[in-house]
Design a protein around this motif. Sequence first.
Motif, mmCIF file in Angstrom:
data_model
loop_
_atom_site.group_PDB
_atom_site.id
_atom_site.type_symbol
_atom_site.label_atom_id
_atom_site.label_comp_id
_atom_site.label_asym_id
_atom_site.label_seq_id
_atom_site.Cartn_x
_atom_site.Cartn_y
_atom_site.Cartn_z
ATOM 1 N N LEU A 219 0.704 -1.161 0.107
ATOM 2 C CA LEU A 219 -0.391 0.518 0.142
ATOM 3 C C LEU A 219 0.645 1.148 0.210
ATOM 4 C CD1 LEU A 219 -2.516 1.773 0.018
ATOM 5 C CD2 LEU A 219 -2.880 1.351 2.509
ATOM 6 N N GLN A 220 0.551 1.919 -1.194
ATOM 7 C CA GLN A 220 1.554 3.299 -1.118
ATOM 8 C C GLN A 220 0.755 4.557 -0.743
ATOM 9 O OE1 GLN A 220 3.806 2.765 -5.508
ATOM 10 N NE2 GLN A 220 4.378 0.468 -4.494
ATOM 11 N N ASN A 221 -0.126 4.433 -1.484
ATOM 12 C CA ASN A 221 -0.787 5.643 -2.103
ATOM 13 C C ASN A 221 -2.407 5.714 -1.350
ATOM 14 O OD1 ASN A 221 1.631 7.073 -2.951
ATOM 15 N ND2 ASN A 221 0.494 5.770 -4.862
ATOM 16 N N MET A 222 -2.461 6.516 -0.410
ATOM 17 C CA MET A 222 -4.483 6.581 0.033
ATOM 18 C C MET A 222 -4.818 8.484 0.775
ATOM 19 S SD MET A 222 -4.104 4.748 3.595
ATOM 20 C CE MET A 222 -2.621 5.940 5.188
ATOM 21 N N ILE B 67 0.452 9.850 4.808
ATOM 22 C CA ILE B 67 -0.707 10.344 5.097
ATOM 23 C C ILE B 67 -0.715 11.460 5.137
ATOM 24 C CG2 ILE B 67 -0.109 9.858 7.518
ATOM 25 C CD1 ILE B 67 -2.320 8.308 7.709
ATOM 26 N N CYS B 68 -2.341 12.482 5.540
ATOM 27 C CA CYS B 68 -2.376 13.337 5.695
ATOM 28 C C CYS B 68 -3.325 13.559 7.175
ATOM 29 C CB CYS B 68 -2.976 14.283 5.032
ATOM 30 S SG CYS B 68 -1.779 14.709 3.050
ATOM 31 N N LEU B 69 -3.387 14.086 8.094
ATOM 32 C CA LEU B 69 -4.422 13.919 9.095
ATOM 33 C C LEU B 69 -4.710 15.376 9.697
ATOM 34 C CD1 LEU B 69 -2.376 11.597 11.642
ATOM 35 C CD2 LEU B 69 -3.546 11.140 10.028
ATOM 36 N N SER B 70 -6.284 15.413 9.487
ATOM 37 C CA SER B 70 -7.124 16.699 9.430
ATOM 38 C C SER B 70 -7.467 17.171 11.007
ATOM 39 C CB SER B 70 -8.514 16.762 9.445
ATOM 40 O OG SER B 70 -9.945 16.406 10.172
ATOM 41 N N PHE C 55 4.117 12.479 7.416
ATOM 42 C CA PHE C 55 2.947 12.949 7.568
ATOM 43 C C PHE C 55 2.706 14.046 7.573
ATOM 44 C CE2 PHE C 55 4.612 9.016 10.122
ATOM 45 C CZ PHE C 55 3.215 7.836 10.412
ATOM 46 N N TYR C 56 1.581 14.354 7.283
ATOM 47 C CA TYR C 56 1.077 15.851 7.418
ATOM 48 C C TYR C 56 -0.503 16.483 8.755
ATOM 49 C CZ TYR C 56 -0.924 20.490 6.099
ATOM 50 O OH TYR C 56 -0.615 21.635 6.049
ATOM 51 N N VAL C 57 0.350 17.172 9.307
ATOM 52 C CA VAL C 57 -1.102 17.280 10.566
ATOM 53 C C VAL C 57 -1.799 19.104 9.847
ATOM 54 C CG1 VAL C 57 -1.823 17.844 12.491
ATOM 55 C CG2 VAL C 57 0.432 15.748 11.753
ATOM 56 N N GLU C 58 -2.626 19.433 10.019
ATOM 57 C CA GLU C 58 -3.482 20.804 9.608
ATOM 58 C C GLU C 58 -2.368 21.280 10.720
ATOM 59 O OE1 GLU C 58 -7.158 20.460 8.714
ATOM 60 O OE2 GLU C 58 -7.699 19.917 7.033
ATOM 61 N N TYR D 130 -2.038 17.182 17.577
ATOM 62 C CA TYR D 130 -1.117 16.872 17.054
ATOM 63 C C TYR D 130 -0.826 17.771 16.611
ATOM 64 C CZ TYR D 130 -2.904 12.002 18.742
ATOM 65 O OH TYR D 130 -3.635 11.234 19.219
ATOM 66 N N LYS D 131 0.888 17.294 15.357
ATOM 67 C CA LYS D 131 1.229 18.116 14.940
ATOM 68 C C LYS D 131 2.633 17.431 13.891
ATOM 69 C CE LYS D 131 3.899 21.997 16.287
ATOM 70 N NZ LYS D 131 4.755 22.832 16.858
ATOM 71 N N SER D 132 2.745 18.039 12.659
ATOM 72 C CA SER D 132 4.284 17.734 12.442
ATOM 73 C C SER D 132 4.992 17.965 12.134
ATOM 74 C CB SER D 132 3.265 17.155 10.543
ATOM 75 O OG SER D 132 3.492 18.141 9.877
#
Length: 305
Positions: free
Chosen positions: A232-235, A257-260, A279-282, A288-290
């Motif tokens: 699994l690469q992209n989602m 993975i992008c987290l809101s 990881f990317y967090v809004e 949480y933060k990135s």
Amino acid sequence: MHCGGIYYKSLKKVVVSKENKYYKSVNGVLYNKKGTELVHYPAKNGGSTYKIPSSVKYVDSVAFKGNKNIKTVILGKNVKKFADSAFNHGIVGEGCTELEKIIVPKENKYYKSVKGVLYNKKGTKLVVYPAKKSGSTYKLPSTVNYIGCWAFMGNESLKNITIDENVTKIDEGAFKGTKIENVELSGGKADAGKKLKLMMDAFAQCSNLKEITGGYRVSETGWMTFGLCKNLQNMDIGKGLEKLDYSFGGCVSLNKICLSDKLKDINGDAFVDGGCKEFYVEDTNKKYKSIDGCLYEITDSTKGT
């Protein structure tokens, strides 16, 4: 009686004494005394087609587990409860691996069959997609809002599946161990509004799974939902997540993975034995933060660390 306790891979028939007040056997198949409950169809019982008697109202959990001979099952007209796990339960390869189709008579008030796939009568629940059903692509009808436990488990033909935006729950082990490669979770729409829950093992051990689209509406994942999906690469799952369990163990190929800001709870082992590259967090997420692609939990809001 739950037949999980009497499942044997080499069992050819069940014999019941006439004096037994609670069970009976017909042609080696075990029923309750009244014949209203099908308890167990032995794994080594021969024959490629089986017609469930009209007296049967209930088909038990793992009733057909392990049988490699059945290709066609015909439901009786009075079956009102067909257990999700009648053909499969938990372990990949121990289901009815040769099952091609399920036939339901029009007189049955509780179930129907569409091109060999079993649904409840209203078409809102997909119950069983046979393990040996051919075809590499499948699109769920728009009537379906729920995919039952182990529904697709064991199928090796499907490569691409489109799940309609009306589906709000994909239950335990629904696609476990399949050869699926691409999953669309929102019917191809970019603005589907309904939340979607992915339960325990829903896509576990799908080693060929490479891409998931339409995942923005997934609000919750369960234990090992994508466990051991090593390719699994992209989602785009993450944008709508509110709760993330131990879901991606063994996913060693994830790119990002992008987290809101909706995300409030992450299991500490969510990505154990895996490897998400980024990881990317809004910025508006308060828990949480990135930083430089790494994921952090905010333990002190005044310091932001």
